[in-house]
Design an enzyme around this catalytic site. Structure first.
Site, mmCIF file in Angstrom:
data_model
loop_
_atom_site.group_PDB
_atom_site.id
_atom_site.type_symbol
_atom_site.label_atom_id
_atom_site.label_comp_id
_atom_site.label_asym_id
_atom_site.label_seq_id
_atom_site.Cartn_x
_atom_site.Cartn_y
_atom_site.Cartn_z
ATOM 1 N N HIS A 1 6.220 -3.638 10.268
ATOM 2 C CA HIS A 1 5.010 -2.879 10.193
ATOM 3 C C HIS A 1 4.254 -3.171 8.880
ATOM 4 O O HIS A 1 2.935 -2.908 8.669
ATOM 5 C CB HIS A 1 5.382 -1.470 10.047
ATOM 6 C CG HIS A 1 4.138 -0.524 10.361
ATOM 7 N ND1 HIS A 1 3.747 0.260 9.630
ATOM 8 C CD2 HIS A 1 3.513 -0.196 11.296
ATOM 9 C CE1 HIS A 1 2.575 0.906 9.827
ATOM 10 N NE2 HIS A 1 2.469 0.618 10.983
ATOM 11 N N HIS B 1 -6.985 5.962 7.271
ATOM 12 C CA HIS B 1 -5.648 5.131 7.564
ATOM 13 C C HIS B 1 -5.023 4.619 6.385
ATOM 14 O O HIS B 1 -4.065 4.090 6.476
ATOM 15 C CB HIS B 1 -6.247 3.896 8.639
ATOM 16 C CG HIS B 1 -5.002 3.507 9.243
ATOM 17 N ND1 HIS B 1 -4.540 2.157 8.782
ATOM 18 C CD2 HIS B 1 -4.036 3.959 10.168
ATOM 19 C CE1 HIS B 1 -3.415 1.808 9.510
ATOM 20 N NE2 HIS B 1 -3.149 2.917 10.459
#
Length: 736
Positions: free
Chosen positions: A477, A634
């Site tokens: 990720h 984010h």
């Protein structure tokens, strides 16, 4: 607060023992997520938000809830079906969670309908945008709509009967359908009456009609007469529903209701042998289409008999049903949000070119541009903040410059999500064709992007790129790129490390941070990380980077404990964390301990947060803020005081990981220290603006409610607090 969630217990001598009860220490993850989606819905209800942006938030709310049911509710249902009854850290069993989710989701969907029908739709009509019911169309418009239907829709429709010779059809995920109950005419002119017998009901005929997803759901009506202004639309489903005679000739249509099903996203197999991962992901994608239905949305006017019929065919229980107003269309709302009405939107934002990169980016000679770009990074780290600063002129340019620079030997990159027309794919292919060594780790298990990533992997392999699919048992990720360049004194490495995906579209909508650096301490660690990701290596040690699941958790634990010790010694202490989600139980307990030691802790958490702030004796020194507005927050930022009064002298990191168990323990994630003082000033400004926001910020209370802030009546209209996070940071970007 969602129903069944527990209220806090104040820490008194009588109740102190209860503070060790896990159910009093943690919020339920899924109910906290629904609270986040409520904050999204609040943006749609906010009259100060431009009208079509409000419509867009309605669509985001629906999309969020769809994905939540596909992933989280699908998982909980599998647990219940498997007989799992183990309480979560908040004390709720899977069955209890499902009941609470159902109640709160139904409440939110009712609020969603009210916002649209009672607030937004009248405001749209006032702005000259009207959705006209088919039955209310003037004669000429109705004739036009019938002709349009005949020419553009009728032949594409496929009515499917359900009877002993026709099985109930497959209903695809999130597709809009019409359930039809019809009857043969009686000997006279008979139609099944409302008071008909059960035998008459059993004789009814059922059919399903799928609304074409490839057609627009809003049909623009022609302008009539000179000087007419505004936009008038009729819903595609409304046109179809009023022209069923030719699809079911000779039948009496007794009832017709729209419905939509949501299917589970299925189980992801994260522990597969990488040698078979590509084929396995492709097989899983095929199976996902047929995953179990977890939700039925149906018109509230549906009769009990038709509802029971659908429940039986879809193998659902009554509590899986959600009612919605007749004529509601998620697709139509999405199209409304895309209408070309700049007067009803935020003023367009054009990201600025980062000041440090401007000279290199604006260099006209291509052969000099790449050299100038790398020289800028070599001179000093470049911090970038999207979408306030241009993703194209920084991150995209970094890989494009590497692909064209004759002195670059190697490019390595991780791809978790990107666009179908990704400039990164194009640059990596071009680099491979130019004879450079190119390695790309494509994470095939990125949820809902698996199919796209499979296509990217095959495209890169055909171009000669070395493609890896990740590490067995771990999703990759992290958002990292490495460029190896031949220079006068030998090889030099350049890196980009960020908090967001290499996705040009979301880089215009999500706020993310990134660091372009040639710091050898950082790049040497990154070299080791890529060797681990693409080759054969035992667990690596990292001197500078924080890498999950190997060193990140331990380092954060050490930093938190250091703040506790500093507090005990009476030195300055603080922890400021900005993440998307806060769920990790061990990290939460460590923050509770830090709070009790006297450390002041601020968590800026856009999404769900399982930590209870402000509980006396447990977390009174912790506050949690959520900022929801124009852009999706984010970025992940971490600050620890290190005993310093000046925050710029403390420790700073940006990274790809939220403080969730999966990120810290089951994924490959990277956080990078930010050493450049100017970059630290930028990070501090970001956190200060978020903490002072009185326009888009919400405060989490000890009982789980989020309270919207409001600016004081005498606040300066141009202060960051009044403007809010997004406008304040846009002004910062414009004025350098």
């Amino acid at each position: 607060m969602p129903p069944t969630a527990k209220k806090p217990i104040a820490a008194t001598p009588e109740t102190a023992p209860f503070m060790g009860d896990a159910s009093a220490r943690f919020f339920n993850r899924d109910l906290s997520w629904l609270e986040f989606n409520r904050r999204v819905l609040a943006q749609a209800a906010d009259p100060e938000t431009p009208l079509l942006e409000r419509v867009r938030f309605l669509g985001i709310f629906t999309s969020n809830l769809d994905e939540f049911y596909m992933k989280r509710v699908g998982l909980l249902k599998r647990q219940v079906n498997a007989g799992i009854d183990t309480p979560q850290p908040d004390g709720m069993t899977p069955r209890q969670q499902l009941q609470a989710i159902r109640e709160y989701s139904a409440k939110l969907q009712r609020e969603h309908s009210e916002v649209f029908y009672k607030s937004i739709r009248p405001a749209l009509e006032h702005a000259g945008i009207a959705i006209v019911a088919y039955n209310e169309l003037p004669g000429k418009d109705k004739s036009w709509a019938e002709d349009w239907y005949r020419q553009n829709v009728f032949s594409a429709l496929t009515p499917l009967a359900v009877n002993p010779t026709h099985r109930f059809p497959f209903i695809s995920n999130l597709s809009e359908s019409l359930a039809i109950l019809a009857a043969m005419p009686a000997a006279g002119n008979g139609v099944i009456r409302a008071d008909a017998s059960e035998a008459d009901h059993e004789a009814a005929l059922f059919a399903r009609l799928k609304f074409p997803q490839s057609l627009r759901q809003l049909i623009a009506l022609p302008h009539r007469g000179p000087g007419k202004t505004g936009d008038r639309f009729v819903l595609l489903q409304d046109v179809i529903r009023n022209n069923l005679d030719d699809l079911f000739p000779g039948l009496n249509i007794r009832e017709q209701v729209t419905f939509r099903v949501t299917r589970s996203s299925g189980i992801q197999k994260d522990d597969l042998d990488t040698g078979n991962l590509l084929q396995s992901i492709e097989a899983d994608l095929k199976q996902r289409r047929f995953a179990r239905v977890v939700r039925l949305e149906i018109e509230e006017e549906a009769s009990p008999s038709l509802r029971r019929w659908l429940l039986d065919k879809l193998n659902l229980d009554p509590h899986d049903v959600f009612e919605r107003p007749g004529g509601y269309s998620p697709g139509a709302i999405s199209e409304l949000g895309d209408l070309d009405r700049p007067d009803l939107r935020h003023k367009p934002w054009k990201p600025v070119i980062p000041a440090r990169l401007a000279a290199a980016v604006l260099t006209q000679t291509p052969d000099k541009a790449s050299a100038a770009f790398f020289a800028t990074i070599r001179k000093q780290d470049v911090f970038v903040h999207h979408p306030y600063e241009s993703f194209n002129a920084s991150v995209e340019r970094f890989i494009a410059a590497a692909a064209s620079d004759p002195d670059v030997l190697t490019i390595k990159q991780t791809l978790y999500r990107t666009t179908p027309d990704s400039p990164f794919i194009e640059s990596l292919v071009r680099a491979a064709e130019n004879g450079k060594q190119v390695a790309c780790l494509v994470e095939l298990r990125a949820r809902f992007d698996e199919g796209r990533n499979v296509r990217f992997a095959r495209q890169l392999e055909k171009a000669g790129v070395h493609v890896a699919y990740g590490v067995v048992g771990l999703k990759t990720h992290c958002k990292t790129s490495l460029v190896v360049r031949k220079e006068r004194h030998g090889l030099r490495c350049y890196a980009h490390l960020g908090t967001g995906n290499y996705h040009p579209k979301t880089a215009q909508l999500y706020t993310d941070c990134g660091l372009l650096t040639a710091d050898p301490d950082i790049t040497s660690d990154l070299v080791n990380l890529f060797n681990f990701l693409t080759g054969l290596a035992a667990t690596q040690s990292y001197d500078t980077l924080l890498v999950a699941p190997f060193t990140m958790r331990a380092k954060f634990n050490t930093l938190i404990e250091r703040e506790c010790e500093l507090a005990r010694r009476g030195l300055p202490t603080r922890i400021i964390v900005k993440v998307n989600s806060m769920e990790d139980r061990d990290m939460t307990e460590r923050l509770y301990a830090a709070s009790q030691a006297g450390v002041k802790i601020t968590i800026v958490c856009r999404g769900f947060c399982c930590l209870r702030p402000g509980v006396p004796g447990l977390s009174e020194n912790i506050k949690v803020i959520s900022v929801v507005g124009r852009f999706l927050e984010h970025s992940r930022i971490f600050h620890f005081s290190a005993g310093q009064d000046d925050p710029l002298d403390g420790d700073w990191y940006i990274g790809s990981a939220d403080w969730m168990y999966r990120n810290l323990s089951n994924r490959v994630e990277v956080a990078v220290p930010v050493r450049d003082r100017e970059a630290r000033e930028r990070l501090l400004r970001i956190l200060d603006v978020h903490q002072g926001d009185m326009r888009y910020a919400w405060d989490l209370t000890p009982d789980g409610d989020y309270i919207k802030r409001a600016a004081a009546a005498d606040s300066s209209p141009n202060s960051p607090a009044t403007l809010g996070t997004f406008e304040a940071l846009m002004r910062d970007a414009l004025h350098g």
